[in-house]
Design an enzyme around this catalytic site. Structure first.
Site, PDB file in Angstrom:
ATOM      1  N   ASP A  64      88.674 -19.130  17.415  1.00  0.00           N
ATOM      2  CA  ASP A  64      87.426 -18.854  18.132  1.00  0.00           C
ATOM      3  C   ASP A  64      87.585 -19.211  19.615  1.00  0.00           C
ATOM      4  OD1 ASP A  64      85.881 -18.399  15.550  1.00  0.00           O
ATOM      5  OD2 ASP A  64      86.624 -20.429  15.281  1.00  0.00           O
ATOM      6  N   HIS A  76      82.925 -22.708  11.916  1.00  0.00           N
ATOM      7  CA  HIS A  76      83.708 -21.474  12.060  1.00  0.00           C
ATOM      8  C   HIS A  76      82.973 -20.380  11.286  1.00  0.00           C
ATOM      9  CE1 HIS A  76      86.856 -18.523  12.273  1.00  0.00           C
ATOM     10  NE2 HIS A  76      86.912 -18.468  10.957  1.00  0.00           N
TER      11      HIS A  76
END
Ligand code: NAD
Ligand code: LMR
Length: 338
Positions: free
Chosen positions: A160, A188
């Site tokens: 990410d 996440h």
């Protein structure tokens, strides 16, 4: 060159990410050109042939740093003496499967694997969980290994982080390595908060927000781009990859896992990255949740970068993601796993 080998265990080694990881690790791309490695490949019986095939190919590469490759479906054998564990194998969400079903299926994997780590891993063990839901799978593994300090367990949000840097580099027309100070907060998942409030560009010369305002025609336009384009794009990038590729991210996930371990072991210096670590209560996150923060390592493990300001909008986004992590923990508790 070290004379001893580091034992690296990869679960789900016969899968897609496993295949993208093995050869880079064996070539020294994770631990550097001076550390020899022993690979342990853990699979379930259905995945053993694929892992065995990868082991044959590893032999055919004749990597000078690779001392041995063992393929097994026994977690006890795979984690015996292991110093670095990449927990990739997980149960994917199937048709009609509810979130609680997914958590239950993965608790059945990460609970026993945590226990096997507790029973046999080396004293210097470090774990990164890649398999989804990564944060809560790491929580389950850590809770199942009470003999291992919980700060040894992390989950991957480096992908990410890298995605956020990639989007900013494109928007500002700069190289990715010219951007520093991005942070991923939370889970996440699509609830994560990719934050640029502290990010700088051009070796620290300019705040990213000012550079965006210059390119997009003012601060208001820059803020709108962050809210409407950047944050959802980064947070939902996994789904975008699945839609475009037809299957979930592989090479970028393996690359992020390698960078996560490389920087944890080798140190980040003053620059920070992002990783999900077991909360000690930093930024008000309930203790024990595996939550993504900006982190640094001096080579002895990731530590949360403390003291960063989060304005009200940032706090609201971060709190929503933390609430999702709490709900996942509660669902796992209901299963009697914690
Ligand atoms: P894949 O299906 O190709 O491979 C998974 C492998 O794990 C399979 O070979 C399977 O046999 C094995 N496996 C299943 N249960 C196991 C167990 N109990 N022990 C050992 N091995 C087991 O999937 P993939 O594309 O390699 O993705 C793996 C996981 O990584 C998925 O959960 C995916 O959602 C996740 N992922 C996470 C991130 C992240 O940034 N955290 C990014 C991409 C993918
Ligand atoms: C990713 O971020 O690419 C993976 O976690 C896959 C997904 O389901 O988003």
């Amino acid at each position: 060159m070290s004379t001893t080998s580091t034992t690296v265990t990869i679960t789900g080694a016969g899968g897609q990410i496993g295949y993208a990881l093995l050869f880079r690790i064996a070539a020294g791309g994770m631990l550097g050109p001076d550390r020899r490695v022993r690979l342990r490949l853990l699979e379930i019986p259905q995945g053993m042939r694929a892992a065995e095939g990868a082991a044959l190919e590893l032999q055919d590469c004749a990597f000078p740093l690779l001392d041995s490759v063992d393929v097994t479906d026994s977690a006890e054998s795979a984690f015996d003496g292991c110093s670095i564990a990449l927990l990739v194998g997980a149960r994917p969400r199937g048709p009609g499967m509810e979130r609680a079903d997914l958590l239950a299926a993965n608790a059945g994997i990460f609970g026993p694997q945590g226990a096997a780590l507790g029973a046999g891993a080396a004293d210097d063990l470090r774990v990164v969980v890649v398999g989804n839901p990564a944060n809560t799978n790491a929580l389950i593994a850590a809770a199942s290994a009470p003999e291992i300090p919980s700060d040894r367990f992390t989950a991957l949000t480096r992908l990410d982080h890298n995605r956020a840097v990639g989007q900013l580099a494109e928007a500002l027309d700069v190289r990715p390595d010219e951007i520093e100070g991005v942070a991923i907060w939370g889970n996440h998942s699509a609830s994560q908060f990719p934050d640029v409030a502290h990010a700088v560009v051009g070796g620290g010369d300019r705040m990213v927000i000012d550079a965006l305002a210059d390119r997009l025609g003012g601060l208001e336009a820059a803020t709108a781009w962050l809210d409407d384009v950047f944050i959802p794009r980064v947070a939902k990038r996994g789904a975008e990859i699945i839609e475009v590729r037809g299957s979930s991210s592989v090479a970028s996930a393996a690359n992020a896992a390698i960078e996560h371990v490389r920087d944890e072991q080798g140190g980040t210096g003053e620059v920070w990255t992002s990783a999900a670590v077991v909360s000690q209560g930093e930024y008000g996150v309930p203790e024990g949740l595996v939550c993504s923060f900006p982190v640094r390592s001096d080579g002895s493990g990731y530590r949360v970068v403390e003291g960063l300001d989060l304005d009200e909008r940032a706090r609201t986004r971060f709190d929503a993601s933390v609430a999702e992590l709490e709900a996942e923990r509660e669902a796992v508790r209901q299963l009697g796993v914690l």
